[in-house]
Write a protein that holds these residues in place. Structure first.
Motif, PDB file in Angstrom:
ATOM      1  N   GLY A  91      -0.868   3.103   5.307  1.00 36.52           N
ATOM      2  CA  GLY A  91      -0.813   1.656   5.089  1.00 36.52           C
ATOM      3  C   GLY A  91      -2.212   1.072   5.038  1.00 36.52           C
ATOM      4  O   GLY A  91      -3.182   1.691   5.503  1.00 36.52           O
ATOM      5  N   SER A  92      -2.315  -0.144   4.470  1.00 35.41           N
ATOM      6  CA  SER A  92      -3.660  -0.725   4.407  1.00 35.41           C
ATOM      7  C   SER A  92      -4.134  -1.117   5.798  1.00 35.41           C
ATOM      8  O   SER A  92      -5.341  -1.259   6.032  1.00 35.41           O
ATOM      9  N   GLN A  93      -3.197  -1.273   6.735  1.00 40.01           N
ATOM     10  CA  GLN A  93      -3.613  -1.561   8.109  1.00 40.01           C
ATOM     11  C   GLN A  93      -4.542  -0.463   8.629  1.00 40.01           C
ATOM     12  O   GLN A  93      -5.535  -0.729   9.291  1.00 40.01           O
ATOM     13  N   TYR A 159     -14.370 -10.320   5.250  1.00 42.68           N
ATOM     14  CA  TYR A 159     -13.008  -9.822   5.052  1.00 42.68           C
ATOM     15  C   TYR A 159     -12.189 -10.880   4.304  1.00 42.68           C
ATOM     16  O   TYR A 159     -12.116 -12.031   4.735  1.00 42.68           O
ATOM     17  N   SER A 229      -1.677  -1.120  -1.031  1.00 44.99           N
ATOM     18  CA  SER A 229      -0.588  -0.546  -0.258  1.00 44.99           C
ATOM     19  C   SER A 229       0.693  -0.420  -1.069  1.00 44.99           C
ATOM     20  O   SER A 229       0.925  -1.209  -1.991  1.00 44.99           O
ATOM     21  N   SER A 231       3.424  -0.802   0.613  1.00 43.38           N
ATOM     22  CA  SER A 231       4.370  -1.489   1.505  1.00 43.38           C
ATOM     23  C   SER A 231       5.133  -2.610   0.814  1.00 43.38           C
ATOM     24  O   SER A 231       6.329  -2.760   1.007  1.00 43.38           O
TER      25      SER A 231
HETATM   26  C1  LIG Z   1      -3.054  -9.103   4.133  1.00 39.75           C
HETATM   27  C2  LIG Z   1      -2.408  -7.875   4.657  1.00 39.75           C
HETATM   28  N1  LIG Z   1      -3.148  -6.772   4.824  1.00 39.75           N
HETATM   29  C3  LIG Z   1      -2.611  -5.624   5.286  1.00 39.75           C
HETATM   30  C4  LIG Z   1      -1.273  -5.561   5.630  1.00 39.75           C
HETATM   31  C5  LIG Z   1      -0.752  -4.269   6.180  1.00 39.75           C
HETATM   32  O1  LIG Z   1       0.052  -3.646   5.290  1.00 39.75           O
HETATM   33  P1  LIG Z   1       0.446  -2.108   5.356  1.00 39.75           P
HETATM   34  O2  LIG Z   1       1.926  -2.066   5.548  1.00 39.75           O
HETATM   35  O3  LIG Z   1       0.022  -1.543   4.056  1.00 39.75           O
HETATM   36  O4  LIG Z   1      -0.277  -1.481   6.506  1.00 39.75           O
HETATM   37  C6  LIG Z   1      -0.455  -6.684   5.474  1.00 39.75           C
HETATM   38  C7  LIG Z   1       0.960  -6.639   5.865  1.00 39.75           C
HETATM   39  O5  LIG Z   1       1.636  -7.613   6.036  1.00 39.75           O
HETATM   40  C8  LIG Z   1      -1.045  -7.866   4.969  1.00 39.75           C
HETATM   41  O6  LIG Z   1      -0.335  -8.990   4.802  1.00 39.75           O
END
Ligand SMILES: Cc1ncc(COP(=O)(O)O)c(C=O)c1O
Length: 391
Positions: A91-93, A159, A229, A231
């Motif tokens: 995930g991008s997180q 960011y 992502s 997601s």
């Molecule tokens: C701006 C932003 N960045 C990152 C994420 C994280 O997403 P991921 O599920 O890809 O980790 C979200 C998820 O809501 C988001 O809104």
């Protein structure tokens, strides 16, 4: 760790799972829009080949065929890259966490939008960074204020969520993107471009990413790290995203990922790779855009109908969120208390501000509602607001 607060959004998820509660709180993609037959097909294909590799440890940087698919997908977004510059993440997180570990020392300054994505604030707090928030308007972050800060002090990174921000719904204009890239180059600042919603454009024209713009500015080529992502466009439970990383820092990020989780789930990556190869992603994106457009319009209309001037909000060009404020100035967390009783939940704006929160603000997500539930949600919200205003 003690300075890092639990996410108000994740706490609210428990209310949204209660029967008879309509949730405008989640930032989650609509489960009814998951392409279950497509995902099932991709999984079946992978399993039926009795490919033992799909259950084996994998490469830290990501499954090679998935990285190739991502390169082709990125090209459609205007980003020219190679598999060697693509790092698959959980995930991008996780991408944000990797960046924080590699780039941020305690006390380093990072600029964030005001309001900003909550879980990024958590990451930067854990990294003990010093955050400075910069106001945003309908055109995104205020670039003059960014420049004023950069000319005065040493800043490590900026960011940004430039497309349909979470929570602001705002989109950064092309002119401001160009300006930011020039500033990043001049002051040697890293731009962290977080773009999970870019494909969910509901109106207007695509705007080139900061990453793409930086590739055309001599000296700025290495100044943007791009994150995205699967997601929001496929399924968040697969926990798969990616980064596009220019230059030498790629190796450092990959080493950080080795230390954290060795690699992203092999099976998830293979399902996604097969799904993309099947050609179902583009038609699915059209379905998502049409559905989210309908839901956005339904919620906007319902809010106008039931709350009139009592609420102000933007109409975002894409993504999943409306950002608004109660014009009476009432604290949105007070309204939330009444809203829970009335059977509707939303996220008060406060946690999205790193400092000096604007307490009458709120985030409303339209991703999981239907036109009928939008009307009922707005009706309940109007009741809750009425109670909060009269206390
Ligand atoms: C701006 C932003 N960045 C990152 C994420 C994280 O997403 P991921 O599920 O890809 O980790 C979200 C998820 O809501 C988001 O809104």
């Amino acid at each position: 760790m003690l300075r890092t607060q639990s996410s108000a959004v994740r706490e609210l998820l428990k209310y949204s799972k209660m029967p008879n509660v309509i949730s405008l709180a989640g930032g989650i993609p609509a489960p009814d829009l998951f392409d279950i037959p497509g995902l099932e097909g991709a999984l079946d294909e992978e399993i039926s080949e009795h490919n033992r590799d799909s259950f084996q440890y994998g490469i830290t940087e990501g499954e090679p065929r998935l990285r190739q698919q991502i390169v082709a997908f990125m090209l459609q977004r205007g980003i020219r890259t190679t598999a060697e510059n693509v790092l698959v993440t959980a995930g991008s997180q996780q991408g944000l966490d990797l960046i924080a570990r590699v780039f941020l020392n305690p006390g380093d300054t990072i600029l964030v939008e005001r309001p900003a994505y909550l879980a990024a604030l958590q990451v930067f707090t854990l990294a003990e960074a010093r955050m400075l928030s910069v106001p945003t308007d309908e055109q995104g972050i205020n670039v003059e204020q960014v420049e004023a800060i950069l000319s005065n002090e040493s800043v490590k990174a900026i960011y940004l969520v430039p497309n349909f921000g979470n929570p602001s719904g705002c989109t950064l204009t092309f002119e401001r993107r160009q300006r930011l890239v020039q500033l990043a180059c001049r002051y040697r600042v890293l731009i962290i471009e977080d773009d999970p919603y870019g494909e969910i454009r509901l109106q207007g024209e695509h705007i080139p990413s900061l990453y793409e713009i930086a590739q055309g500015v001599p000296g700025a080529e290495d100044s943007v790290l791009y994150l995205s992502s699967f997601s929001k466009i496929l399924a968040p439970g697969l926990r798969t995203g990616w980064m596009v990383v220019p230059g030498e820092v790629y190796g450092h990020l990959a080493v950080a990922k080795q230390a954290i989780d060795l690699h992203t789930c092999t099976l998830s990556q293979r399902i996604i790779e097969r799904y993309m190869a099947s050609g179902r992603l583009q038609p699915r994106l059209s379905v998502l855009r049409a559905s989210y457009r309908e839901r956005r319009d339904a919620l906007c209309a319902a809010l106008r109908r039931h709350l009139g001037n009592a609420i102000q909000f933007n109409t975002p060009d894409g993504g999943m969120f409306l950002w608004g404020c109660f014009t009476s100035g009432v604290d949105a967390s007070m309204v939330l208390k009444h809203a829970i009783n009335a059977g509707v939940v939303f996220v008060p704006g406060e946690p999205f501000f790193f400092d000096a929160p604007e307490r009458n603000t709120l985030r409303l997500s339209y991703s999981t509602i239907t036109p009928a539930s939008a009307d009922e949600a707005a009706r309940r919200l109007a009741t809750a607001l009425h109670h909060a205003n009269s206390h």
